[in-house]
Design an enzyme around this catalytic site. Structure first.
Site, PDB file in Angstrom:
ATOM      1  N   GLY A  94      16.207  31.542  21.994  1.00 40.65           N
ATOM      2  CA  GLY A  94      16.210  30.178  22.516  1.00 40.65           C
ATOM      3  C   GLY A  94      17.587  29.567  22.363  1.00 40.65           C
ATOM      4  O   GLY A  94      18.590  30.286  22.299  1.00 40.65           O
ATOM      5  N   ASN A 116      12.019  31.279  29.814  1.00 40.70           N
ATOM      6  CA  ASN A 116      12.654  31.836  31.026  1.00 40.70           C
ATOM      7  C   ASN A 116      12.200  33.259  31.387  1.00 40.70           C
ATOM      8  O   ASN A 116      12.219  33.623  32.554  1.00 40.70           O
ATOM      9  CB  ASN A 116      14.187  31.726  30.958  1.00 40.70           C
ATOM     10  N   GLU A 126      26.185  25.327  28.839  1.00 37.19           N
ATOM     11  CA  GLU A 126      25.379  26.340  29.519  1.00 37.19           C
ATOM     12  C   GLU A 126      24.690  25.655  30.705  1.00 37.19           C
ATOM     13  O   GLU A 126      23.972  24.667  30.518  1.00 37.19           O
ATOM     14  CB  GLU A 126      24.351  26.865  28.507  1.00 37.19           C
ATOM     15  N   GLU A 179      18.627  35.337  19.057  1.00 32.73           N
ATOM     16  CA  GLU A 179      19.158  35.550  20.413  1.00 32.73           C
ATOM     17  C   GLU A 179      19.334  34.170  21.011  1.00 32.73           C
ATOM     18  O   GLU A 179      18.358  33.532  21.419  1.00 32.73           O
ATOM     19  CB  GLU A 179      18.172  36.374  21.253  1.00 32.73           C
ATOM     20  N   LEU A 180      20.580  33.684  21.042  1.00 31.51           N
ATOM     21  CA  LEU A 180      20.788  32.262  21.347  1.00 31.51           C
ATOM     22  C   LEU A 180      21.478  32.050  22.693  1.00 31.51           C
ATOM     23  O   LEU A 180      21.462  32.922  23.552  1.00 31.51           O
ATOM     24  CB  LEU A 180      21.568  31.628  20.186  1.00 31.51           C
ATOM     25  N   LYS A 193       4.839  32.929  18.900  1.00 32.78           N
ATOM     26  CA  LYS A 193       4.735  31.559  19.415  1.00 32.78           C
ATOM     27  C   LYS A 193       5.544  31.460  20.710  1.00 32.78           C
ATOM     28  O   LYS A 193       6.763  31.354  20.688  1.00 32.78           O
ATOM     29  CB  LYS A 193       5.264  30.534  18.404  1.00 32.78           C
TER      30      LYS A 193
HETATM   31  P1  NAP Z   1      14.557  26.160  22.967  1.00 29.70           P
HETATM   32  O1  NAP Z   1      14.354  24.751  23.299  1.00 29.70           O
HETATM   33  O2  NAP Z   1      15.459  26.507  21.864  1.00 29.70           O
HETATM   34  O3  NAP Z   1      13.093  26.770  22.700  1.00 29.70           O
HETATM   35  C1  NAP Z   1      12.873  28.121  22.424  1.00 29.70           C
HETATM   36  C2  NAP Z   1      11.590  28.269  21.625  1.00 29.70           C
HETATM   37  O4  NAP Z   1      11.716  27.572  20.385  1.00 29.70           O
HETATM   38  C3  NAP Z   1      10.364  27.672  22.299  1.00 29.70           C
HETATM   39  O5  NAP Z   1       9.248  28.452  21.980  1.00 29.70           O
HETATM   40  C4  NAP Z   1      10.269  26.304  21.642  1.00 29.70           C
HETATM   41  O6  NAP Z   1       8.972  25.765  21.668  1.00 29.70           O
HETATM   42  C5  NAP Z   1      10.673  26.629  20.234  1.00 29.70           C
HETATM   43  N1  NAP Z   1      11.187  25.471  19.497  1.00 29.70           N
HETATM   44  C6  NAP Z   1      11.841  24.395  19.980  1.00 29.70           C
HETATM   45  N2  NAP Z   1      12.175  23.561  18.968  1.00 29.70           N
HETATM   46  C7  NAP Z   1      11.710  24.132  17.826  1.00 29.70           C
HETATM   47  C8  NAP Z   1      11.744  23.753  16.455  1.00 29.70           C
HETATM   48  N3  NAP Z   1      12.323  22.628  16.041  1.00 29.70           N
HETATM   49  N4  NAP Z   1      11.173  24.593  15.554  1.00 29.70           N
HETATM   50  C9  NAP Z   1      10.594  25.724  15.946  1.00 29.70           C
HETATM   51  N5  NAP Z   1      10.524  26.136  17.233  1.00 29.70           N
HETATM   52  C10 NAP Z   1      11.087  25.351  18.170  1.00 29.70           C
HETATM   53  O7  NAP Z   1      15.101  26.998  24.212  1.00 29.70           O
HETATM   54  P2  NAP Z   1      14.540  27.018  25.710  1.00 29.70           P
HETATM   55  O8  NAP Z   1      14.962  25.764  26.382  1.00 29.70           O
HETATM   56  O9  NAP Z   1      13.105  27.371  25.711  1.00 29.70           O
HETATM   57  O10 NAP Z   1      15.324  28.287  26.291  1.00 29.70           O
HETATM   58  C11 NAP Z   1      16.604  28.197  26.799  1.00 29.70           C
HETATM   59  C12 NAP Z   1      17.636  28.690  25.798  1.00 29.70           C
HETATM   60  O11 NAP Z   1      17.303  30.000  25.366  1.00 29.70           O
HETATM   61  C13 NAP Z   1      19.007  28.812  26.413  1.00 29.70           C
HETATM   62  O12 NAP Z   1      19.975  28.314  25.541  1.00 29.70           O
HETATM   63  C14 NAP Z   1      19.191  30.323  26.590  1.00 29.70           C
HETATM   64  O13 NAP Z   1      20.529  30.741  26.612  1.00 29.70           O
HETATM   65  C15 NAP Z   1      18.443  30.843  25.434  1.00 29.70           C
HETATM   66  N6  NAP Z   1      18.046  32.245  25.670  1.00 29.70           N
HETATM   67  C16 NAP Z   1      18.691  33.210  24.974  1.00 29.70           C
HETATM   68  C17 NAP Z   1      18.360  34.538  25.190  1.00 29.70           C
HETATM   69  C18 NAP Z   1      19.065  35.627  24.440  1.00 29.70           C
HETATM   70  O14 NAP Z   1      18.563  36.729  24.434  1.00 29.70           O
HETATM   71  N7  NAP Z   1      20.187  35.361  23.785  1.00 29.70           N
HETATM   72  C19 NAP Z   1      17.376  34.880  26.110  1.00 29.70           C
HETATM   73  C20 NAP Z   1      16.734  33.861  26.809  1.00 29.70           C
HETATM   74  C21 NAP Z   1      17.080  32.538  26.564  1.00 29.70           C
HETATM   75  P3  NAP Z   1       8.582  24.642  22.777  1.00 29.70           P
HETATM   76  O15 NAP Z   1       8.513  25.337  24.054  1.00 29.70           O
HETATM   77  O16 NAP Z   1       7.297  24.128  22.311  1.00 29.70           O
HETATM   78  O17 NAP Z   1       9.688  23.609  22.729  1.00 29.70           O
END
Ligand code: NAP
Length: 494
Positions: free
Chosen positions: A245, A168, A398, A267-268, A191
């Site tokens: 993520g 994002n 969310e 940071e979730l 990554k």
């Molecule tokens: P995500 O699916 O959790 O993915 C985040 C990152 O983790 C991506 O680089 C993803 O790679 C990787 N990943 C996914 N599955 C993995 C696994 N099993 N092992 C290791 N790495 C893995 O989240 P998203 O959909 O990209 O982002 C949205 C989420 O992020 C929302 O819940 C949002 O609230 C949260 N977020 C939190 C913050 C904060 O600061 N708290 C800021 C921004 C976003 P791939 O792309 O290859 O799947």
């Protein structure tokens, strides 16, 4: 909703780095199997570029590079590290338009929002450059209370760090991790998300030009996150994981981190409440709610997920807010005047749409939006829902899209109870002109961050992060540097 129709797709922006290659150990290399991932523009669904799909072998090569560079980087004088970060800040600012065009092309946000992200992301390099210079002056030296010997306390880098970022904020999420890691003396393996890897590769190029030594910043792009990250984390040489993520993936990574007792920063996800009291300045509250809802197309962890209105202003607020949402100009974020771009991919549209469909089926009132238009691009219209029943999924999940869920309340206590009725605790917002109430409610809300009469709180100089299931530790501020440091105590007998 006004949806602009694009006559010709915006030209693909210049990449600014070698295509199909990734920087490992100071050399731009292809994937060991030669396979690539195609990155597409969510506004047009057209391919923009190809990046390598790193294998486990590539991931471990990046880890080797980071480990080999660790001692020399930690021994580099803090001032030299600070200078490299300062040059990176300037390098990003000099290429602001290039970065912004790339962010818009791979992620979909509008150009003005992408420019704002470039400034915000660059700001982390400036902030941590300023912090790095005085890093080794901080500590303690003194006599222990019994008067027998001296206590010296200093900080040292935690070691090679694995940094994982979501799609994002393709620049800011990486910048928020790389800048403090390098300031503290840690080497890194970044990554980025599979959907948005291009901006991270451009950042690595800019950092190389700023003088980052080989192996200090390694980037691996992959469509096998689980496999590649799993292999790196299984190696005891990696000492830190910083992840941004979803809570679900964060939980899985915490389990893996336990194996080698790694230092973790998480940071979730979020489920931010935005509370408007009867005594709020309504213009300020409506504008703040629009920003907190529509920033990044609603695809923000700090996005206003639940809007609570006190009954005295609920009708007036809802009318003005809904008019603004309905008048938002939707289209390709690269086109001038567009205020809301597409969502990042079809999966995101399906997930947002499912929440709206579920709420309406259970009895919610749809005030605007809710209908997906035919045609290319992953668009979802600005949508407003009220009268949302207790069993609607949107109450607890969310949303991550331009959908506003509006609820009403009568008393301050009721608002606080509702706001805290979530396992998350990232951001929150309060609108009131009563200072005592503002501070009282901010204190009572279980969230890492509260905006008072503002819909936007992110700032490199402030600690960003959440409580409860929204995460562990903070990024930015002075806390951001602590996350990459360990405390060393030395007992000295003179
Ligand atoms: P995500 O699916 O959790 O993915 C985040 C990152 O983790 C991506 O680089 C993803 O790679 C990787 N990943 C996914 N599955 C993995 C696994 N099993 N092992 C290791 N790495 C893995 O989240 P998203 O959909 O990209 O982002 C949205 C989420 O992020 C929302 O819940 C949002 O609230 C949260 N977020 C939190 C913050 C904060 O600061 N708290 C800021 C921004 C976003 P791939 O792309 O290859 O799947």
């Amino acid at each position: 909703m006004e949806h602009t129709t694009t006559t010709a797709p915006a030209p693909t922006p210049a990449l600014g780095f070698p295509e199909k290659l990734m920087p490992i150990g100071g050399v731009w290399v292809p994937s060991s199997t030669g396979t690539t991932i195609t990155v597409s523009n969510p506004a047009t669904e057209q391919p923009i570029a190809e990046v390598p799909s790193a294998t486990v072998q590539d991931g471990l090569a990046a880890l080797d590079a980071a480990c080999s560079a660790q001692d020399a980087w930690a021994a580099t004088p803090a001032r030299e590290r600070a200078d490299i970060l300062a040059r990176t800040y300037q390098g990003i600012i000099d290429r602001r338009d290039e970065f912004a065009a790339l962010i818009t092309a791979e992620m979909g946000k509008t150009l003005p929002e992408a420019q704002a992200e470039v400034d915000y992301g660059a700001g982390f390099f400036r902030w941590f450059a300023e912090s790095a210079g005085r890093l080794h002056l901080e500590g303690q030296y003194g006599l222990e209370p019994g008067g027998n010997y001296r206590i010296a306390v200093s900080k040292r880098p935690v070691g090679p760090a694995l940094l994982i970022t979501p799609w994002n904020f393709p620049l800011a999420m990486g910048a928020r991790k790389i800048a403090p890691a390098l300031a503290a003396g840690c080497t890194t393996v970044l990554k980025p998300a599979e959907l948005t890897p291009l901006t991270s590769l451009l950042l690595a190029q800019v950092m190389e030009e700023a003088g980052v030594p080989a192996g200090v910043v390694n980037v691996i792009t992959t469509n096998d996150s689980r496999g590649v990250v799993g292999a790196i984390m299984a190696d005891p040489r990696i000492r830190k994981i910083s992840f941004t993520g979803s809570t679900q993936v964060g939980r899985a990574l915490l389990r893996q981190a336990a194996e080698n007792v790694m230092n973790t920063s998480m940071e979730l996800g979020g489920n931010a409440p935005l509370i408007v009291f009867d005594d709020a300045d309504l213009d300020q509250a409506v504008d703040g709610a629009i920003v907190a809802k529509l920033r990044n197309g609603g695809q923000s962890c700090v996005g206003a997920n639940r809007i609570y209105l006190q009954s005295g202003i609920a009708e007036q607020f809802t009318q003005r807010f809904t008019e603004k949402m309905a008048a938002t100009r939707v289209g390709d974020g690269a086109e001038p005047g567009v205020e809301l771009g597409p969502l990042v991919d079809a999966k995101q549209v399906a997930s947002v749409s499912a929440l709206v469909t579920d709420a309406v089926a259970k009895g919610a009132t749809l005030l605007t939006g809710g209908t997906i238009q035919e045609g290319a691009g992953y668009y979802y219209p600005p949508t407003v829902l009220t009268n949302i029943p207790a069993d609607a999924d949107i109450r607890t999940e969310e949303i991550f899209g331009p959908v506003a869920a509006i609820y009403t309340f009568d008393t301050e206590d009721e608002a606080i109870t509702e706001a805290n009725d979530t396992p998350y605790g990232l951001a929150s917002y309060v609108f009131t002109q009563n200072l005592s109430r503002a501070l009282r409610v901010a204190d009572a809300i279980e969230a890492g961050m509260t905006g008072i009469n503002r819909g936007l709180v992110s700032n490199p100089a402030a600690p960003f992060g959440g409580t409860n299931q929204s995460g562990l530790h903070r990024e930015g501020g002075t806390e951001g540097l602590d996350a990459y440091q360990e405390t060393k105590y030395t007992g000295i007998q003179l």
